[in-house]
Design a protein around this motif. Structure first.
Motif, PDB file in Angstrom:
ATOM      1  N   ASN A  59       0.886  -1.285   0.040  1.00  0.00           N
ATOM      2  CA  ASN A  59      -0.049   0.055   0.011  1.00  0.00           C
ATOM      3  C   ASN A  59       0.868   1.360  -0.058  1.00  0.00           C
ATOM      4  O   ASN A  59       0.319   2.346   0.124  1.00  0.00           O
ATOM      5  CB  ASN A  59      -1.018  -0.049   1.311  1.00  0.00           C
ATOM      6  N   HIS A  62       4.067  -0.331  -3.777  1.00  0.00           N
ATOM      7  CA  HIS A  62       3.665  -1.254  -4.692  1.00  0.00           C
ATOM      8  C   HIS A  62       3.567  -0.449  -6.210  1.00  0.00           C
ATOM      9  O   HIS A  62       3.769  -1.609  -7.183  1.00  0.00           O
ATOM     10  CB  HIS A  62       2.327  -1.891  -4.094  1.00  0.00           C
ATOM     11  N   HIS A 161      -7.768  -9.531  -0.123  1.00  0.00           N
ATOM     12  CA  HIS A 161      -8.135  -8.623   0.927  1.00  0.00           C
ATOM     13  C   HIS A 161      -8.602  -9.282   1.871  1.00  0.00           C
ATOM     14  O   HIS A 161      -8.887  -8.938   3.215  1.00  0.00           O
ATOM     15  CB  HIS A 161      -8.879  -7.362   0.403  1.00  0.00           C
ATOM     16  N   THR A 316      -2.819  -6.896  -1.133  1.00  0.00           N
ATOM     17  CA  THR A 316      -4.020  -6.592  -0.460  1.00  0.00           C
ATOM     18  C   THR A 316      -4.196  -4.874  -0.459  1.00  0.00           C
ATOM     19  O   THR A 316      -3.233  -4.128   0.083  1.00  0.00           O
ATOM     20  CB  THR A 316      -3.996  -6.865   0.960  1.00  0.00           C
ATOM     21  N   SER A 317      -5.073  -4.568  -0.834  1.00  0.00           N
ATOM     22  CA  SER A 317      -5.624  -3.062  -0.978  1.00  0.00           C
ATOM     23  C   SER A 317      -6.137  -2.863   0.574  1.00  0.00           C
ATOM     24  O   SER A 317      -7.285  -3.102   0.822  1.00  0.00           O
ATOM     25  CB  SER A 317      -6.210  -2.784  -2.125  1.00  0.00           C
ATOM     26  N   GLU A 319      -7.868   0.063   0.793  1.00  0.00           N
ATOM     27  CA  GLU A 319      -9.008   0.488   0.543  1.00  0.00           C
ATOM     28  C   GLU A 319     -10.172  -0.390   0.336  1.00  0.00           C
ATOM     29  O   GLU A 319     -11.235  -0.046   0.714  1.00  0.00           O
ATOM     30  CB  GLU A 319      -8.896   1.438  -0.820  1.00  0.00           C
ATOM     31  N   LYS A 320      -9.772  -1.677  -0.054  1.00  0.00           N
ATOM     32  CA  LYS A 320     -10.922  -2.653  -0.172  1.00  0.00           C
ATOM     33  C   LYS A 320     -11.118  -3.154   1.200  1.00  0.00           C
ATOM     34  O   LYS A 320     -12.456  -3.555   1.462  1.00  0.00           O
ATOM     35  CB  LYS A 320     -10.333  -3.908  -0.947  1.00  0.00           C
TER      36      LYS A 320
END
Length: 352
Positions: A59, A62, A161, A316-317, A319-320
């Motif tokens: 995050n 990346h 995520h 993994t985001s 935001e998600k």
């Protein structure tokens, strides 16, 4: 030799190797960080540190990651993960069943089954979570924490995520329970013998490290019982994966999601790594592999699992994760309360 030279000349093979080395470096960092005193005191495993390190990178930097690293990262989070789960079986033997007896096995099976079913039903029907996320959260609480989440991920075809969120619930509530259990026991708020306490801890705590720490905090005997009962839950991971795979396929057929071609190739989606996991337990039970080699395999397996967690974090985001909201943690909190209360009464009834 000629074949190897040609293979490494292939661009994809070079990219795969570069990505694997990249992920391995992150896993090495996680192994060094876990030696920090405050992480050691909390019983935090390299797997947990690995996903945090991976998420920090995923995050921030990346976007600047070279594209040729991508194949190795994806390989680590998928194929390498399955290999690590198979090798996880070398931690266990079927002789462990004899040590805890029928009552210990019954306690482990009862807590696993009720927690997984409750978590799945609450997550899907009450909290309206995506089915994949509900099953991952239920598995993490009911079986063996982060390792269970990783094992269930390919069966439910979860997104990265979602796996990260499920692992996060394990970290929060597993760590809290690990700290609270010895405190409550030492103040007389968990009236039971040390042996029953050990079985209670093994049947209800999330991670193996949590069970070890909570058990050893009371006595070596309680620690040993906690580990053995905890290992029973780990052994039961294999039948859970197989049953879950069959249930998901039947659900897909009933809902019309599977085509005729999909039904014909159902064996391809069968979680064969779960069968191999049981096979490694069987091999280890025979005692034909020297103890030193088993220890080396287990150490290597921890590194592979940490690599898989690092790769998972990289993909993994946040935001998600933010969009999902607090519901997975509310679900995991309810399951933690059930594990503590239901496990207390079940342990006293079956073991006490």
């Amino acid at each position: 030799m000629k074949f190897l030279v040609q293979a490494f000349r292939n661009d994809r093979n070079v990219q795969l190797l570069n990505g694997l080395v990249f992920v391995a470096l992150f896993a090495s960092v996680a192994f060094h960080l876990v030696d920090l005193p405050f992480l050691t005191a909390l019983g935090i495993s390299p797997l947990i540190v690995g996903i945090v390190v991976g998420m920090c990178y995923g995050n921030t930097l990346h976007v600047h990651m070279p594209v040729y690293l991508k194949p190795g990262i994806l390989f680590s989070s998928k194929s390498l993960l399955r290999l690590a789960i198979v090798l996880y079986g070398f931690r266990l033997t079927f002789q462990d069943l004899a040590q805890v007896g029928f009552r210990g096995v019954a306690l482990a099976a009862f807590m696993l089954g009720t927690t997984f079913l409750m978590g799945s039903w609450l997550g899907i029907k009450v909290f309206r979570l995506p089915r994949r996320l509900a099953l991952l959260t239920a598995a993490g609480s009911s079986v063996c924490g982060a390792a269970a989440v990783l094992a269930v991920e390919p069966v439910v075809k979860a997104e990265n995520h979602e796996s990260s969120i499920a692992v996060g619930t394990v970290v929060v509530f597993g760590t809290l329970a690990m700290l609270l259990y010895p405190l409550l026991y030492s103040h007389g708020l968990l009236p039971m013998s040390a042996d029953v306490y050990g079985a209670f801890a093994g049947a209800t705590l999330h991670e193996v490290a949590h069970a070890v720490a909570a058990g050893q905090a009371i006595s070596p005997e309680a620690g040993n019982t906690a580990v053995i009962v905890k290992m029973m839950r780990v052994i039961m991971l294999a039948p859970l994966l197989v049953a879950l795979g069959f249930w998901l396929r039947r659900a897909a057929v009933r809902s019309g999601e599977r085509t005729a071609e999909g039904n014909a190739s159902h064996m391809k989606s069968f979680p064969w790594f779960a069968v191999l996991f049981v096979a490694t337990i069987g091999i280890n039970s025979l005692g034909i592999i020297p103890a030193g080699m088993v220890n080396a395999i287990n150490a290597f397996d921890v590194f592979l699992l940490t690599m898989a967690m690092c790769a998972l974090g990289m993909e993994t985001s946040l935001e998600k994760v933010r969009k999902v909201g607090p519901k997975p943690f509310l679900l995991a909190g309810i399951l933690a309360v059930w594990l503590a209360t239901g496990g207390y009464f079940a342990a006293n009834f079956l073991i006490g």
